[in-house]
Scaffold this motif. Structure first.
Motif, PDB file in Angstrom:
ATOM      1  N   LEU A  95      57.474  51.786  49.306  1.00  0.00           N
ATOM      2  CA  LEU A  95      56.892  52.518  48.179  1.00  0.00           C
ATOM      3  C   LEU A  95      56.058  51.643  47.248  1.00  0.00           C
ATOM      4  N   ALA A  96      56.105  50.339  47.434  1.00  0.00           N
ATOM      5  CA  ALA A  96      55.330  49.434  46.574  1.00  0.00           C
ATOM      6  C   ALA A  96      54.607  48.407  47.442  1.00  0.00           C
ATOM      7  N   TRP A  97      53.295  48.331  47.275  1.00  0.00           N
ATOM      8  CA  TRP A  97      52.481  47.352  47.995  1.00  0.00           C
ATOM      9  C   TRP A  97      51.901  46.375  46.974  1.00  0.00           C
ATOM     10  N   THR A  98      52.153  45.090  47.188  1.00  0.00           N
ATOM     11  CA  THR A  98      51.651  44.057  46.284  1.00  0.00           C
ATOM     12  C   THR A  98      50.510  43.301  46.959  1.00  0.00           C
ATOM     13  N   PHE A  99      49.356  43.255  46.282  1.00  0.00           N
ATOM     14  CA  PHE A  99      48.166  42.598  46.822  1.00  0.00           C
ATOM     15  C   PHE A  99      47.802  41.397  45.966  1.00  0.00           C
ATOM     16  N   ASN A 100      47.612  40.258  46.613  1.00  0.00           N
ATOM     17  CA  ASN A 100      47.097  39.066  45.950  1.00  0.00           C
ATOM     18  C   ASN A 100      45.581  39.078  46.089  1.00  0.00           C
ATOM     19  N   LEU A 101      44.890  39.019  44.956  1.00  0.00           N
ATOM     20  CA  LEU A 101      43.446  39.216  44.951  1.00  0.00           C
ATOM     21  C   LEU A 101      42.681  37.898  45.057  1.00  0.00           C
ATOM     22  N   ARG A 102      41.498  37.994  45.612  1.00  0.00           N
ATOM     23  CA  ARG A 102      40.611  36.851  45.728  1.00  0.00           C
ATOM     24  C   ARG A 102      40.139  36.434  44.330  1.00  0.00           C
ATOM     25  N   GLU A 103      40.120  35.145  44.081  1.00  0.00           N
ATOM     26  CA  GLU A 103      39.711  34.634  42.781  1.00  0.00           C
ATOM     27  C   GLU A 103      38.235  34.247  42.787  1.00  0.00           C
ATOM     28  N   ASP A 104      37.684  34.111  41.592  1.00  0.00           N
ATOM     29  CA  ASP A 104      36.291  33.676  41.411  1.00  0.00           C
ATOM     30  C   ASP A 104      35.298  34.617  42.091  1.00  0.00           C
ATOM     31  N   VAL A 105      35.563  35.913  41.961  1.00  0.00           N
ATOM     32  CA  VAL A 105      34.656  36.935  42.476  1.00  0.00           C
ATOM     33  C   VAL A 105      34.122  37.743  41.297  1.00  0.00           C
ATOM     34  N   ASN A 106      32.822  38.000  41.294  1.00  0.00           N
ATOM     35  CA  ASN A 106      32.208  38.826  40.263  1.00  0.00           C
ATOM     36  C   ASN A 106      31.523  40.037  40.884  1.00  0.00           C
ATOM     37  N   PHE A 107      31.453  41.101  40.120  1.00  0.00           N
ATOM     38  CA  PHE A 107      30.636  42.232  40.524  1.00  0.00           C
ATOM     39  C   PHE A 107      29.167  41.841  40.375  1.00  0.00           C
ATOM     40  N   GLN A 108      28.303  42.631  40.944  1.00  0.00           N
ATOM     41  CA  GLN A 108      26.873  42.308  40.946  1.00  0.00           C
ATOM     42  C   GLN A 108      26.235  42.412  39.565  1.00  0.00           C
ATOM     43  N   ASP A 109      26.942  42.994  38.599  1.00  0.00           N
ATOM     44  CA  ASP A 109      26.452  43.013  37.215  1.00  0.00           C
ATOM     45  C   ASP A 109      27.008  41.856  36.395  1.00  0.00           C
ATOM     46  N   GLY A 110      27.709  40.930  37.056  1.00  0.00           N
ATOM     47  CA  GLY A 110      28.248  39.759  36.379  1.00  0.00           C
ATOM     48  C   GLY A 110      29.648  39.930  35.841  1.00  0.00           C
ATOM     49  N   GLU A 111      30.178  41.158  35.872  1.00  0.00           N
ATOM     50  CA  GLU A 111      31.532  41.404  35.373  1.00  0.00           C
ATOM     51  C   GLU A 111      32.566  40.846  36.365  1.00  0.00           C
ATOM     52  N   PRO A 112      33.715  40.372  35.871  1.00  0.00           N
ATOM     53  CA  PRO A 112      34.702  39.772  36.776  1.00  0.00           C
ATOM     54  C   PRO A 112      35.457  40.817  37.594  1.00  0.00           C
ATOM     55  N   PHE A 113      35.707  40.470  38.841  1.00  0.00           N
ATOM     56  CA  PHE A 113      36.618  41.260  39.669  1.00  0.00           C
ATOM     57  C   PHE A 113      38.033  40.752  39.437  1.00  0.00           C
ATOM     58  N   ASP A 114      38.939  41.661  39.055  1.00  0.00           N
ATOM     59  CA  ASP A 114      40.316  41.268  38.800  1.00  0.00           C
ATOM     60  C   ASP A 114      41.236  42.470  38.990  1.00  0.00           C
ATOM     61  N   ALA A 115      42.500  42.274  38.665  1.00  0.00           N
ATOM     62  CA  ALA A 115      43.501  43.328  38.876  1.00  0.00           C
ATOM     63  C   ALA A 115      43.195  44.561  38.032  1.00  0.00           C
ATOM     64  N   LYS A 116      42.705  44.350  36.821  1.00  0.00           N
ATOM     65  CA  LYS A 116      42.383  45.497  35.969  1.00  0.00           C
ATOM     66  C   LYS A 116      41.269  46.343  36.583  1.00  0.00           C
ATOM     67  N   ALA A 117      40.314  45.688  37.225  1.00  0.00           N
ATOM     68  CA  ALA A 117      39.217  46.427  37.860  1.00  0.00           C
ATOM     69  C   ALA A 117      39.731  47.261  39.029  1.00  0.00           C
ATOM     70  N   VAL A 118      40.656  46.708  39.787  1.00  0.00           N
ATOM     71  CA  VAL A 118      41.236  47.453  40.911  1.00  0.00           C
ATOM     72  C   VAL A 118      41.949  48.696  40.393  1.00  0.00           C
ATOM     73  N   CYS A 119      42.793  48.526  39.402  1.00  0.00           N
ATOM     74  CA  CYS A 119      43.542  49.669  38.869  1.00  0.00           C
ATOM     75  C   CYS A 119      42.612  50.682  38.201  1.00  0.00           C
ATOM     76  N   PHE A 120      41.529  50.205  37.597  1.00  0.00           N
ATOM     77  CA  PHE A 120      40.555  51.129  37.009  1.00  0.00           C
ATOM     78  C   PHE A 120      40.026  52.086  38.075  1.00  0.00           C
ATOM     79  N   ASN A 121      39.714  51.553  39.262  1.00  0.00           N
ATOM     80  CA  ASN A 121      39.185  52.396  40.326  1.00  0.00           C
ATOM     81  C   ASN A 121      40.209  53.408  40.816  1.00  0.00           C
ATOM     82  N   PHE A 122      41.438  52.954  41.038  1.00  0.00           N
ATOM     83  CA  PHE A 122      42.470  53.896  41.477  1.00  0.00           C
ATOM     84  C   PHE A 122      42.729  54.961  40.425  1.00  0.00           C
ATOM     85  N   ASP A 123      42.794  54.562  39.178  1.00  0.00           N
ATOM     86  CA  ASP A 123      43.022  55.537  38.105  1.00  0.00           C
ATOM     87  C   ASP A 123      41.830  56.478  37.947  1.00  0.00           C
TER      88      ASP A 123
END
Length: 557
Positions: A95-123
């Motif tokens: 019932l719970a999947w834990t993902f370790n995210l790649r570091e030092d990745v940015n979106f093409q607009d310069g914003e950082p890719f992080d855990a908050k961005a992932v949850c933003f998309n799911f939400d």
């Protein structure tokens, strides 16, 4: 990527077509190395470039270059590998999947890719407003994660229907995805381009979730995210799009991984198959998809060209709508199956690239059952079954087929229809032909349950039986017009089962029940082909088609 389509109408200004003849307007200069430009002949324009709102292959081909998901498919295979997530683990109860995210990745607009961005998309997906909740708009969210919405509109599934429960940003580079029930397909589902991670800042800035639905449920977006500002983390980023002319992607020089070999990829919409081949021969384009069977030898025989092939991860079938009598009678469905000379159609129209299908998934997928009920070509038996059903011959059938479309499993729909109609007319039926343009008319009437029998098909998103028979029959819709508790129960159990041997057995039993119940007639699994100039290297065909094929590895010699 073959059965479900979008109900999206874009603003009129965005729909204005610039009619461009294939040989006019000048060629885009192409060269190898870092400055090269690859021009690809697409069969149409994308619908929109917001992954959450697309399910058509034309759009997904472009999405795969701009966006990335937590997981991906190893090139040329159906093996799940890390992408924006580097590793993962699941809880003992699944019932719970834990993902370790790649570091030092940015979106093409310069914003950082992080855990908050992932949850933003799911939400975002879980909290879609009512206009976005139509099953044909947010199809892959609804298919992949049960379709539940936090605030369901009338007729939409709610939280209790959802596989998705919540997303937690454990820390900057760790995400926990919580589910309401176990699922054995989560990692494969997350490879889908429609579930890629998009820039939260761009989604908000450019009104990605703004739009209304008309009285027929068709989505009319009012924001510009999906037409002018798609923003992901992929090796290419969006530059410009003129509908009817070209869509231009430029290399993302800040990409976290290996940089794309070409500076630009240009997608030119060329709807006619013969025109795409001609454009390849003249050098107007360097590659195109959906090579027609009759053009295979032409490409193979030209030293300046090359043919690439995908394995047959698809199915073409005749769908039966049991809500429209007399298709509610099993004997009538059996009579149709015995009336159709599937082998003749496959041998005649697929250029040696088709395999006669006896069930709704190819044998390359685990769970295939060799011992399903089969229906040999037998017109006399068809007439006998109709009489046993108490019907007077000939029995009328409204048979629908699409126009303005070509698919791997259906290169020429009208030709298939004509052959099938002739078979049926010889076997106790009287076919009344109906046709409509593929999008949105044909897909609307089929998905809405308005067609009696119809030509359609499916191209796999990932190599799992859940993506074939689970998609069709776990929760069958108006296009099928039936409920079968035995089949649905088997598919529910199979999706939740984590033991591969047990899953295989459940899917085999489901395939037996499906072909006994006969909700439709599968007739072909077809190899797909792409044509390229011989100087193009590095394109790796995927078994799931456009949803697994990157242009970043392609170079022009």
């Amino acid at each position: 990527m073959g059965l479900r389509r979008l109900w999206i109408v874009l603003p009129l200004a965005a729909l204005a077509l610039v009619l461009v003849a294939v040989g006019c307007g000048g060629k885009d200069k192409s060269s190898g190395g870092k400055g090269g430009t690859l021009v690809f002949g697409a069969e149409a324009d994308p619908v929109v470039l917001d992954g959450a709102l697309v399910s058509d292959g034309t759009s997904i081909r472009v999405l795969y270059q701009i966006y990335e998901g937590l997981t991906a498919l190893k090139p040329g295979t159906s093996e799940v590998v890390p992408s924006l997530a580097t590793s993962w683990k699941t809880s003992p109860d699944g019932l719970a999947w834990t993902f370790n995210l790649r570091e030092d990745v940015n979106f093409q607009d310069g914003e950082p890719f992080d855990a908050k961005a992932v949850c933003f998309n799911f939400d975002r997906w879980y909290n879609f407003p009512a206009p976005f909740q139509n099953s044909n708009v947010s199809y892959y969210w609804q298919y992949g994660f049960g379709g539940g919405f936090a605030k369901p509109a009338e007729g939409s599934p709610g939280p209790s229907d959802s596989l998705y429960k919540s997303c937690e940003a454990v820390d900057e580079h760790t995400v926990q995805l919580n589910l309401n029930r176990p699922s054995s397909t989560v990692l494969s589902t997350l490879t889908l381009p429609s579930l890629s991670i998009e820039s939260p800042a761009a989604l908000q800035k450019y009104g990605a979730d703004k739009g209304t639905a008309d009285k027929e449920g068709v989505l009319r977006p009012s924001g510009t995210y999906g037409t002018k500002h798609p923003t992901g983390t992929g090796p290419y980023k969006f530059e410009s799009w003129t509908r009817g002319d070209k869509l231009v992607l430029v290399r993302n020089d800040d990409y976290w991984g290996e940089k794309a070999k070409n500076e630009k990829v240009i997608f030119r919409p060329i709807s006619d198959n013969a025109a795409r081949l001609q454009a390849l021969q003249t050098g107007e384009i360097q590659g195109y998809d959906l090579v027609e069977p009759q053009d295979v030898d032409t490409i193979k025989g030209d030293s300046e060209l090359q043919l690439l092939e995908r394995p047959p991860f698809n199915v073409g079938y005749i769908g039966f709508n049991q809500a429209k009598p007399p298709l509610d009678k099993l004997q009538v469905r059996q009579a149709i199956a015995h009336a159709i000379n599937r082998k003749q159609v496959v041998d005649s129209f697929y250029g040696g690239r088709g395999v006669v299908a006896k069930e709704f998934m190819p044998k390359e997928i685990f769970g295939y059952a060799d011992d399903v009920v089969t229906y040999d070509y037998d017109p006399a038996k068809s007439k006998q079954l109709l009489q046993q059903a108490g019907l007077t011959l000939p029995v009328a059938l409204d048979f629908w087929y699409p126009t303005d479309v070509s698919r791997d499993y259906m290169p020429d729909p009208k030709r298939n229809f004509q052959a099938f109609a002739a078979d049926l007319n010889k076997a106790g039926f009287k076919v009344k032909p109906h046709s409509a343009p593929w999008s949105p008319d044909y897909t609307d009437l089929v998905d809405g349950g308005k067609a009696q029998i119809y030509l359609i098909g499916w191209i796999a998103d990932f190599a799992d039986p859940d993506n074939f028979i689970g998609t069709f029959f776990q929760k069958p819709g108006p296009d099928w017009g039936f409920k079968n508790a035995t089949i649905s129960s088997l598919l529910n159990r199979a999706e939740a089962e984590t033991d591969l041997a047990k899953r295989t057995s459940l899917y085999q039993e489901a395939n037996r029940e499906i072909m006994k119940f006969l909700p439709g007639l599968p007739y072909v699994h077809a190899k797909a082909a792409l044509g390229f100039q011989s100087r193009v290297t590095g394109y790796v065909p995927s078994p799931v088609g456009v949803g697994g094929e990157s242009f970043a590895s392609v170079s022009i010699g």
